[in-house]
Design a protein around this motif. Structure first.
Motif, PDB file in Angstrom:
ATOM      1  N   LEU A  59       0.818  -1.219   0.000  1.00 20.03           N
ATOM      2  CA  LEU A  59       0.000   0.000   0.000  1.00 20.03           C
ATOM      3  C   LEU A  59       0.850   1.266   0.000  1.00 20.03           C
ATOM      4  O   LEU A  59       0.738   2.111  -0.883  1.00 20.03           O
ATOM      5  CB  LEU A  59      -0.928  -0.004   1.214  1.00 20.03           C
ATOM      6  CG  LEU A  59      -2.365  -0.449   0.979  1.00 20.03           C
ATOM      7  CD1 LEU A  59      -3.105  -0.553   2.304  1.00 20.03           C
ATOM      8  CD2 LEU A  59      -3.099   0.477   0.038  1.00 20.03           C
ATOM      9  N   GLY A  60       1.650   1.446   1.042  1.00 24.64           N
ATOM     10  CA  GLY A  60       2.400   2.696   1.158  1.00 24.64           C
ATOM     11  C   GLY A  60       1.496   3.853   1.535  1.00 24.64           C
ATOM     12  O   GLY A  60       0.393   3.680   2.057  1.00 24.64           O
ATOM     13  N   VAL A 282      -4.240 -18.523  -3.379  1.00 20.98           N
ATOM     14  CA  VAL A 282      -3.009 -18.093  -2.732  1.00 20.98           C
ATOM     15  C   VAL A 282      -2.803 -16.617  -3.075  1.00 20.98           C
ATOM     16  O   VAL A 282      -2.667 -16.251  -4.242  1.00 20.98           O
ATOM     17  CB  VAL A 282      -1.809 -18.924  -3.198  1.00 20.98           C
ATOM     18  CG1 VAL A 282      -0.529 -18.436  -2.507  1.00 20.98           C
ATOM     19  CG2 VAL A 282      -2.035 -20.410  -2.913  1.00 20.98           C
ATOM     20  N   VAL A 283      -2.804 -15.770  -2.052  1.00 21.50           N
ATOM     21  CA  VAL A 283      -2.746 -14.321  -2.233  1.00 21.50           C
ATOM     22  C   VAL A 283      -1.368 -13.809  -1.850  1.00 21.50           C
ATOM     23  O   VAL A 283      -0.825 -14.175  -0.794  1.00 21.50           O
ATOM     24  CB  VAL A 283      -3.825 -13.619  -1.387  1.00 21.50           C
ATOM     25  CG1 VAL A 283      -3.744 -12.102  -1.562  1.00 21.50           C
ATOM     26  CG2 VAL A 283      -5.215 -14.121  -1.767  1.00 21.50           C
ATOM     27  N   SER A 284      -0.798 -12.944  -2.688  1.00 17.30           N
ATOM     28  CA  SER A 284       0.520 -12.362  -2.423  1.00 17.30           C
ATOM     29  C   SER A 284       0.557 -10.910  -2.869  1.00 17.30           C
ATOM     30  O   SER A 284      -0.400 -10.402  -3.473  1.00 17.30           O
ATOM     31  CB  SER A 284       1.616 -13.153  -3.149  1.00 17.30           C
ATOM     32  OG  SER A 284       1.677 -14.487  -2.704  1.00 17.30           O
ATOM     33  N   GLY A 285       1.678 -10.251  -2.574  1.00 17.77           N
ATOM     34  CA  GLY A 285       1.948  -8.889  -3.041  1.00 17.77           C
ATOM     35  C   GLY A 285       3.306  -8.871  -3.710  1.00 17.77           C
ATOM     36  O   GLY A 285       3.565  -9.633  -4.628  1.00 17.77           O
ATOM     37  N   HIS A 286       4.196  -7.975  -3.253  1.00 22.04           N
ATOM     38  CA  HIS A 286       5.604  -7.915  -3.656  1.00 22.04           C
ATOM     39  C   HIS A 286       5.771  -7.391  -5.077  1.00 22.04           C
ATOM     40  O   HIS A 286       6.476  -6.411  -5.299  1.00 22.04           O
ATOM     41  CB  HIS A 286       6.258  -9.272  -3.474  1.00 22.04           C
ATOM     42  CG  HIS A 286       7.755  -9.223  -3.320  1.00 22.04           C
ATOM     43  ND1 HIS A 286       8.399  -8.256  -2.570  1.00 22.04           N
ATOM     44  CD2 HIS A 286       8.741 -10.036  -3.813  1.00 22.04           C
ATOM     45  CE1 HIS A 286       9.706  -8.472  -2.600  1.00 22.04           C
ATOM     46  NE2 HIS A 286       9.942  -9.536  -3.351  1.00 22.04           N
ATOM     47  N   ASP A 287       5.206  -8.057  -6.078  1.00 19.61           N
ATOM     48  CA  ASP A 287       5.183  -7.502  -7.432  1.00 19.61           C
ATOM     49  C   ASP A 287       4.162  -6.369  -7.459  1.00 19.61           C
ATOM     50  O   ASP A 287       2.986  -6.583  -7.139  1.00 19.61           O
ATOM     51  CB  ASP A 287       4.787  -8.564  -8.453  1.00 19.61           C
ATOM     52  CG  ASP A 287       5.891  -9.544  -8.745  1.00 19.61           C
ATOM     53  OD1 ASP A 287       7.069  -9.147  -8.704  1.00 19.61           O
ATOM     54  OD2 ASP A 287       5.585 -10.720  -9.029  1.00 19.61           O
ATOM     55  N   LEU A 313      -1.559  -9.138  -5.742  1.00 21.17           N
ATOM     56  CA  LEU A 313      -2.278  -7.870  -5.569  1.00 21.17           C
ATOM     57  C   LEU A 313      -1.338  -6.811  -5.000  1.00 21.17           C
ATOM     58  O   LEU A 313      -1.669  -6.115  -4.046  1.00 21.17           O
ATOM     59  CB  LEU A 313      -3.490  -8.074  -4.654  1.00 21.17           C
ATOM     60  CG  LEU A 313      -4.551  -9.044  -5.201  1.00 21.17           C
ATOM     61  CD1 LEU A 313      -5.474  -9.518  -4.086  1.00 21.17           C
ATOM     62  CD2 LEU A 313      -5.356  -8.380  -6.310  1.00 21.17           C
ATOM     63  N   GLY A 314      -0.157  -6.675  -5.599  1.00 22.53           N
ATOM     64  CA  GLY A 314       0.836  -5.744  -5.090  1.00 22.53           C
ATOM     65  C   GLY A 314       0.735  -4.341  -5.657  1.00 22.53           C
ATOM     66  O   GLY A 314       1.655  -3.535  -5.471  1.00 22.53           O
ATOM     67  N   ALA A 315      -0.372  -4.037  -6.342  1.00 19.42           N
ATOM     68  CA  ALA A 315      -0.551  -2.707  -6.929  1.00 19.42           C
ATOM     69  C   ALA A 315      -1.411  -1.837  -6.024  1.00 19.42           C
ATOM     70  O   ALA A 315      -2.386  -1.230  -6.452  1.00 19.42           O
ATOM     71  CB  ALA A 315      -1.177  -2.816  -8.327  1.00 19.42           C
ATOM     72  N   GLY A 316      -1.030  -1.781  -4.726  1.00 20.97           N
ATOM     73  CA  GLY A 316      -1.804  -0.983  -3.783  1.00 20.97           C
ATOM     74  C   GLY A 316      -1.591   0.509  -3.908  1.00 20.97           C
ATOM     75  O   GLY A 316      -2.403   1.295  -3.438  1.00 20.97           O
ATOM     76  N   GLY A 317      -0.458   0.928  -4.522  1.00 19.29           N
ATOM     77  CA  GLY A 317      -0.244   2.357  -4.754  1.00 19.29           C
ATOM     78  C   GLY A 317       1.021   2.930  -4.174  1.00 19.29           C
ATOM     79  O   GLY A 317       1.173   4.141  -4.075  1.00 19.29           O
ATOM     80  N   ARG A 319       5.034   4.100  -3.242  1.00 22.00           N
ATOM     81  CA  ARG A 319       5.879   5.113  -3.884  1.00 22.00           C
ATOM     82  C   ARG A 319       6.825   4.537  -4.929  1.00 22.00           C
ATOM     83  O   ARG A 319       7.360   5.280  -5.756  1.00 22.00           O
ATOM     84  CB  ARG A 319       6.683   5.853  -2.819  1.00 22.00           C
ATOM     85  CG  ARG A 319       7.698   4.991  -2.083  1.00 22.00           C
ATOM     86  CD  ARG A 319       8.326   5.732  -0.913  1.00 22.00           C
ATOM     87  NE  ARG A 319       9.300   4.915  -0.203  1.00 22.00           N
ATOM     88  CZ  ARG A 319       9.826   5.260   0.955  1.00 22.00           C
ATOM     89  NH1 ARG A 319       9.467   6.405   1.521  1.00 22.00           N
ATOM     90  NH2 ARG A 319      10.703   4.468   1.559  1.00 22.00           N
ATOM     91  N   GLU A 320       7.065   3.238  -4.905  1.00 16.21           N
ATOM     92  CA  GLU A 320       7.951   2.635  -5.901  1.00 16.21           C
ATOM     93  C   GLU A 320       7.264   2.409  -7.238  1.00 16.21           C
ATOM     94  O   GLU A 320       7.904   1.964  -8.191  1.00 16.21           O
ATOM     95  CB  GLU A 320       8.513   1.322  -5.357  1.00 16.21           C
ATOM     96  CG  GLU A 320       9.418   1.522  -4.146  1.00 16.21           C
ATOM     97  CD  GLU A 320       9.945   0.204  -3.595  1.00 16.21           C
ATOM     98  OE1 GLU A 320       9.518  -0.871  -4.090  1.00 16.21           O
ATOM     99  OE2 GLU A 320      10.768   0.243  -2.660  1.00 16.21           O
ATOM    100  N   GLN A 321       5.970   2.662  -7.279  1.00 17.45           N
ATOM    101  CA  GLN A 321       5.162   2.557  -8.495  1.00 17.45           C
ATOM    102  C   GLN A 321       5.146   1.117  -9.012  1.00 17.45           C
ATOM    103  O   GLN A 321       5.288   0.182  -8.238  1.00 17.45           O
ATOM    104  CB  GLN A 321       5.640   3.570  -9.524  1.00 17.45           C
ATOM    105  CG  GLN A 321       5.581   5.007  -9.016  1.00 17.45           C
ATOM    106  CD  GLN A 321       6.010   6.020 -10.043  1.00 17.45           C
ATOM    107  OE1 GLN A 321       6.673   5.726 -11.029  1.00 17.45           O
ATOM    108  NE2 GLN A 321       5.618   7.268  -9.816  1.00 17.45           N
ATOM    109  N   HIS A 322       4.932   0.931 -10.312  1.00 27.59           N
ATOM    110  CA  HIS A 322       4.725  -0.410 -10.841  1.00 27.59           C
ATOM    111  C   HIS A 322       6.051  -1.138 -11.099  1.00 27.59           C
ATOM    112  O   HIS A 322       7.130  -0.543 -11.059  1.00 27.59           O
ATOM    113  CB  HIS A 322       3.898  -0.349 -12.133  1.00 27.59           C
ATOM    114  CG  HIS A 322       2.466   0.011 -11.904  1.00 27.59           C
ATOM    115  ND1 HIS A 322       1.982   1.295 -12.019  1.00 27.59           N
ATOM    116  CD2 HIS A 322       1.404  -0.757 -11.546  1.00 27.59           C
ATOM    117  CE1 HIS A 322       0.693   1.315 -11.745  1.00 27.59           C
ATOM    118  NE2 HIS A 322       0.312   0.085 -11.461  1.00 27.59           N
ATOM    119  N   THR A 323       5.923  -2.430 -11.391  1.00 31.55           N
ATOM    120  CA  THR A 323       7.098  -3.229 -11.702  1.00 31.55           C
ATOM    121  C   THR A 323       7.716  -2.769 -13.027  1.00 31.55           C
ATOM    122  O   THR A 323       7.126  -1.992 -13.783  1.00 31.55           O
ATOM    123  CB  THR A 323       6.734  -4.717 -11.817  1.00 31.55           C
ATOM    124  OG1 THR A 323       5.773  -4.889 -12.868  1.00 31.55           O
ATOM    125  CG2 THR A 323       6.147  -5.233 -10.522  1.00 31.55           C
TER     126      THR A 323
END
Length: 385
Positions: A59-60, A282-287, A313-317, A319-323
């Protein structure tokens, strides 16, 4: 605490009538300061009742983060938001699960405080639980004990009581990113207590939360807990849907974290367990992106549907933006059902009953009040197949 019954509501065509459920109102006062506002939240649905959960990762605390938070908040209140892509309204969620990388404090305690302030409207309304990500590795600069702020701020359900602290050695300290107590993307620490891993039930769903940053190889503390405590205690007659959540995805179509040691070791250790115990999701983030796989096992699509789906579901918003992009930009892997590297949002999981659930990826929002769903699919519970 004032308890008031929630009124019976008419529901969209795809939903049965929502049963009566308590709603809690909280009001307190601070000495010589005054009375606080009244806060309220809904208790979880009863067993065998429709259940809706929000999942998000990374999220951030950016403008995009707040848009995502606002969409989750709307989904957790009585506000009706018609949606352009599907026929029914987004069902009300009663819990938030964060798949790691919460505040992006990265060693600055003031950023934990600012994140909690930004999250307050959401967290005072919607109960949440989380798993640690690499941005929670931040440690004590003197002792080098890891996950110190994360362990201090939160109390996830059914915490592991006894502490398992291992004195750090030079090799261990060298794995910390730039030798600092910060956010190493690849890191195997010693964190087998408290908020590290846990399980709990919520309506129709049994959730097992694991830690990507402590060992889960066979005979490790986390592996033994998973195989001897968590999985044997799942009762599919009470909670027919089984969801496992941890930070690092076992399957990725994105550049940036592909080939990392943490998910590589975890994948070899537990992917057979996930299928043998008929884990649904199976739910993850990181990406910092969105991915939904087809049922997949050992990198092959399971045409029978008797394997888990993986939901990143790592596109919470944050500051590092997208992959940085896709591993195969022109042709995705055969097990990819949907992927996106351009937008932010959260995952909405709605278990209608024991056999059918609806997965949606809800965009973080524009100036319009309309909910925009970028991915929507009904799935069947292969436990009953």
């Amino acid at each position: 605490i004032l308890i008031q019954q929630r009124p019976q509501q008419s529901s969209p065509p795809l939903l049965p009538t929502v049963p009566f459920r308590p709603v809690f109102f909280l009001r307190g006062s601070l000495l010589k300061v005054g009375e606080t506002p009244t806060y309220h939240f809904y208790t979880p649905p009863l067993y065998h009742q429709p259940t809706a959960l929000a999942f998000v990762g990374d999220l951030g605390q950016t403008e995009n983060s707040t848009k995502t938070m606002n969409r989750i908040l709307q989904a957790s209140t009585a506000t009706t938001n018609n949606n352009n892509n599907i026929d029914d309204d987004v069902p009300i969620v009663t819990a938030l699960m964060i798949a790691g990388d919460l505040s992006y404090a990265d060693g600055d305690p003031r950023r934990w405080e600012s994140w909690l302030e930004v999250m307050e409207p959401l967290l005072r309304t919607l109960p949440f639980a989380s798993v640690p990500g690499n941005h929670e590795v931040e440690c004590d600069n003197v002792t080098h004990n890891v996950f110190v702020p994360y362990e201090s701020f939160f109390r996830n359900p059914n915490r592991i009581a006894s502490q398992d602290m291992v004195p750090p050695n030079d090799e261990y300290i060298d794995t910390l990113w730039r030798h600092q107590c910060n956010a190493p993307s690849q890191f195997l620490g010693h964190y087998n207590f408290g908020n590290a891993f846990y399980q709990y039930q919520h309506g129709l769903v049994h959730i097992i939360a694991l830690n990507s940053y402590t060992s889960i190889v066979p005979n490790s503390i986390q592996y033994n807990w998973l195989t001897q405590v968590a999985l044997p205690n799942v009762d599919r007659q009470i909670t027919p849907w089984l969801v496992v959540m941890f930070h690092c995805p076992l399957y990725t179509t994105f550049l940036g974290h592909d080939g990392e040691i943490n998910p590589t070791l975890m994948k070899s250790s537990i992917q057979d367990l996930l299928r043998d115990h008929k884990v649904n999701l199976v739910v993850s983030g990181h990406d910092h992106a969105y991915l939904r796989t087809r049922p997949v096992h050992h990198d092959k699509v399971d045409a029978t549907g008797q394997s888990p789906m993986f939901w990143t579901l790592g596109a919470g918003g944050n500051r590092e933006q997208h992959t940085r992009g896709y591993i195969h930009p022109d042709q995705p892997e055969e097990w990819v059902a949907k992927r996106d590297n351009d937008e932010y949002g959260f995952g909405h999981f709605f278990a209608k009953n024991a056999t059918h659930a609806h997965l949606r990826w809800v965009r973080d929002g524009t100036s319009s009040s309309k909910v925009v769903v970028r991915d929507s699919v009904w799935i069947e519970n292969y436990y009953y197949q």
